[in-house]
Design a protein around this motif. Sequence first.
Motif, short mmCIF file in Angstrom:
data_model
loop_
_atom_site.label_atom_id
_atom_site.label_comp_id
_atom_site.label_asym_id
_atom_site.label_seq_id
_atom_site.Cartn_x
_atom_site.Cartn_y
_atom_site.Cartn_z
N PHE A 145 66.09 -8.72 57.21
CA PHE A 145 64.69 -8.37 57.38
C PHE A 145 63.87 -9.62 57.73
CE2 PHE A 145 60.48 -8.05 55.31
CZ PHE A 145 59.97 -6.92 55.94
N VAL A 146 64.15 -10.71 57.03
CA VAL A 146 63.41 -11.96 57.25
C VAL A 146 63.72 -12.52 58.65
CG1 VAL A 146 63.18 -14.37 56.50
CG2 VAL A 146 63.24 -12.53 54.80
N VAL A 147 64.97 -12.46 59.05
CA VAL A 147 65.35 -12.95 60.38
C VAL A 147 64.55 -12.20 61.46
CG1 VAL A 147 67.24 -12.94 62.08
CG2 VAL A 147 67.63 -13.84 59.76
N ASP A 148 64.45 -10.89 61.29
CA ASP A 148 63.67 -10.09 62.26
C ASP A 148 62.21 -10.54 62.32
OD1 ASP A 148 65.85 -8.61 63.01
OD2 ASP A 148 65.42 -6.90 61.69
N ARG A 149 61.61 -10.77 61.15
CA ARG A 149 60.20 -11.19 61.11
C ARG A 149 60.03 -12.55 61.80
NH1 ARG A 149 60.26 -6.78 59.10
NH2 ARG A 149 60.35 -6.46 61.35
N LEU A 150 60.94 -13.48 61.47
CA LEU A 150 60.80 -14.83 62.02
C LEU A 150 61.09 -14.85 63.52
CD1 LEU A 150 62.34 -17.01 59.14
CD2 LEU A 150 59.93 -16.57 59.63
N ARG A 151 61.99 -13.99 63.95
CA ARG A 151 62.27 -13.87 65.39
C ARG A 151 61.02 -13.42 66.14
NH1 ARG A 151 66.74 -15.83 68.37
NH2 ARG A 151 68.28 -16.35 66.79
N GLU A 152 60.24 -12.54 65.49
CA GLU A 152 59.00 -12.05 66.12
C GLU A 152 58.05 -13.20 66.40
OE1 GLU A 152 57.51 -9.06 63.48
OE2 GLU A 152 59.19 -7.70 63.93
N SER A 153 58.10 -14.23 65.52
CA SER A 153 57.23 -15.38 65.75
C SER A 153 57.95 -16.50 66.51
CB SER A 153 56.68 -15.89 64.41
OG SER A 153 57.75 -16.33 63.60
N GLY A 154 59.09 -16.16 67.10
CA GLY A 154 59.75 -17.09 68.00
C GLY A 154 60.69 -18.08 67.37
#
Lengths: 402, 296
Positions: A284-293
Motif C-alpha cells: 500500500f505504501v509503495v503505491d502511495r509513494l509511487r504516486e508522488s514519483g
Amino acid sequence: MASSVDRTKGTYVMLSGNHAVSNAVRLSRVQVVSAYPITPQTPIVEKISEFVSSGELKARFIPAESEHSVLAAVSGASSVGARTFTATSRQGLMYMEEVVHWIGRGMLPMVMAVVDALIGAPPDNWTEQDSSLYQRDTGWMIFYCETNQEVFDTIIQAFRITEKMSVPVMVCLDGSYLSHTSEPVLVPDIALVDKYLPGRKDAIVADPKKPHRLFGPAMSQEFNAKLRRRTHEALETAAEFRKTADREFESIFGRSYDDIECYKTEDAETIVVAMSTVAGTSRFVVDRLRESGQKVGLVKVRMFRPFPGNRLVEALKNAKKVAVIDRNLSYGHGGILCMELKASLYNEKKRPTVFGYVAGICGVPITPELIMQIIADTNAKETPEEELIWMGIGKSEKVKAV
Amino acid sequence: MRKLKQFNTQIASEEHISPGVMACPGCGGVLAMRLILKVLGKDVIVTTCPSCNSGFAQNYTVPSVHAPFAAVASWASGIRAGLDMLGDTKTTVLAVAGDGGTFDIGIQALSAAIERNENFIFVCYDNEAYMTTGIQRSSATPLGAWTATTPVANPKGENKKRIMDIMAAHRIPYAASASIGYPEDLIYKVKRAMQIRGTRFLHVLSPCPIGWRCSQDLSVKLSRMAVESKIFPLFEIVNGLRYKVQRPQHEIPVSEYLRLQGRFSHLDAKSIDKIQHITDREWRRLLAKESTATIK
C-alpha cells in the motif's frame, strides 16, 4: 487439465485466518489432527473439532494434554502413513520444540499452522514472528502468508509438497492481523482439492508387512551425517517441487504464489523487504509513494526455509538501498530476516546497502505512516548508523548495571 | 496357576529379535521384550523411546518407530489413530518405555493416553534407574538403593513410586505386573491384554546386573526372589477396581533378595528392617484391595 476444471466451483466466504486454516484442513481430508488450546491459535482446532464432530471431516481428533504430546501424536499417525495436521502458537511451539526437530530431521510428512504471537515472558498474545523464525534450523519448510486467501491456499499447497517430498511444512500467519480478522476467501469445491491432492505414497512407513525401524539410534557417525545432508538437500529439492506444485495449483484453482514476490521493483532505487502482513501494508505504501514519483519497490519473502537467497540477490541487485522490516528479533544481534538477507548478499560484488529495522514486535502496529518513516530514514542516510534500527517505540533508555 | 490353563502359555519358537543384540549380558529388559514380542507376533507396530530398549530395538524384526523420550504414549496414540483411519484396526500397537519413560518424564503423556483410553498396550520394563545413561536414580528406584546420583553415603531416601496404584486410579481397563522369572505368567498376561480394548499396561521388573551390582547370571533368580519377598508382587487390575494377587509359592524375607545386590550392600540391619516393614505393609494393603473386589 485447466480447461476441464470449472474454477467457479467455489464460494466466497468471510473467513478469519484461523477459520481459513480449518476449512483448508477440512477440504484436504486430513485424517488425524491433534492440538492443544493456545491463544491465538485455538479457533483453528475448535472449528476442526466441529467438522470432525459433524462428520464434515472424517478424521480422528486427539485432544492431547500438551503440545509436546500433540506433535508426537500427529507424528505417530504420520509414521504409519496418515495425512496429519496440527496448529499452535508461541509457548505451544516452544513446548513442542524437541519434536519439531525430531520430525524435521527425520523427514516426516505433516502440515502445521503457526499463528505467530510473542514468546513469554511476559506471556501475551500480540503478534511477532520470533517463535516461528526460531524454527529455521529444524528442517521444516516455512511459509509466511500475507492474506487469508493465501493462508487457505498455502495450507492446501503444503499438503501437496509435504506428501511428495517427505518434508514437514509450517504455514505461518500473523496473530490478530490475520488470525482474528475476516476477509473474503474463495473456498473451492472439494472435488478440486481432491484432484490436487492425490494422497501419500511414501517409500517407508511403519508397516508390519514391510518392517522397518524408523528414527532408531546407534548408527555410525558418517551414516548420521549423510542423513543430515539428506535433510538439507531434501529442503532444496522441495523448493524445486514447490514450483511444480504451484503450477498444478494454478491450473486447477487459478491462483499462483512464488517463493518471493517482487512488486514494482524493476526501476526501484529503494526496496522494502518484508514478510506476512507487513508486506501487505508495505505494498500500500509503495503505491502511495509511487504516486508522488518515488522509485520504491517491495520484495515480499513468502518462503523462509529453505531460504531463497539467490532469488533475493537477483531481485535486489539493481537497488541502491534496501530497508528490511523485521517483526522479530534475535537478541544480541538483530532482525532475523535482515541477518539472513545480509548473509546471502555478502559475496556479491555489487550489492545494495541494507538497513535493518525492527518494528511491530509485541504487536505494536506497523502503520503505513511508520513504513513511510522507515523509507524516509533509508533515503536520508548514506549508510545505516546502527545495525539494528528500532522503529515505532520511542527513544531507548540505556540499561544500567544493577 | 489355574488360570494359565485358559491360555496356551507355551513359548513360541519364532524370534522377533534378530541375533547380535547390543544389550549387556544378563539384561532383563531384552528378555522381557523377547517374550512379549513372541506373544504379540508379526502384526504389531512398536514405538520405543530413549532407554536401553532404543539400542536393542534395532534388532526387532517387527516395525518400530523411535519416539522422543516424554512422548511414547502420545506417539502410540497417533499410530493407533493413523492405522484406524487407514482402515487397519487389527494391528497391535505396542509402546515400550523404561522406568524413566514411564514413571518420570513419560508419565504425563501416559496418563493422558489412559484418560483418553487409547487402544494400545504400554509395556514398562522397569530396571529401577536410568541405566542407559549410567545408573542414575528414577522415581522407580527402591528405597535405600545406591545409584550414581544417590551415593552410598546418602542412598535413595524415598520409596519407589507406586505406578500400579496410579494406573488403578485411572480406571485403566487392564494393568498387570509381570516378571521374567515367571515367563508363563508373563505370556498369559500379554495374551489377556491382547483380548481387551483400550489402554493396557504391563509393569515388568527387569533386573540390570550392571546397575544392580549383581552377578550376570542372577537376573532370572532375582526376578523370582523379588516376587517371593513380595517386594514386587505379581497381580492384575481390571478397570482399576478388581484385583487378582498371586501368592508366592515360597516366601522369603527381603534381606535374602537385597543381599545379592551390590546396590543394597551398604544397608544396615535397621534399614533392612524398615524395608521389610514397608514391604509387609504394602502387601497387606494389596490383599485388602483384592478382598474388596476380586477378578472372577
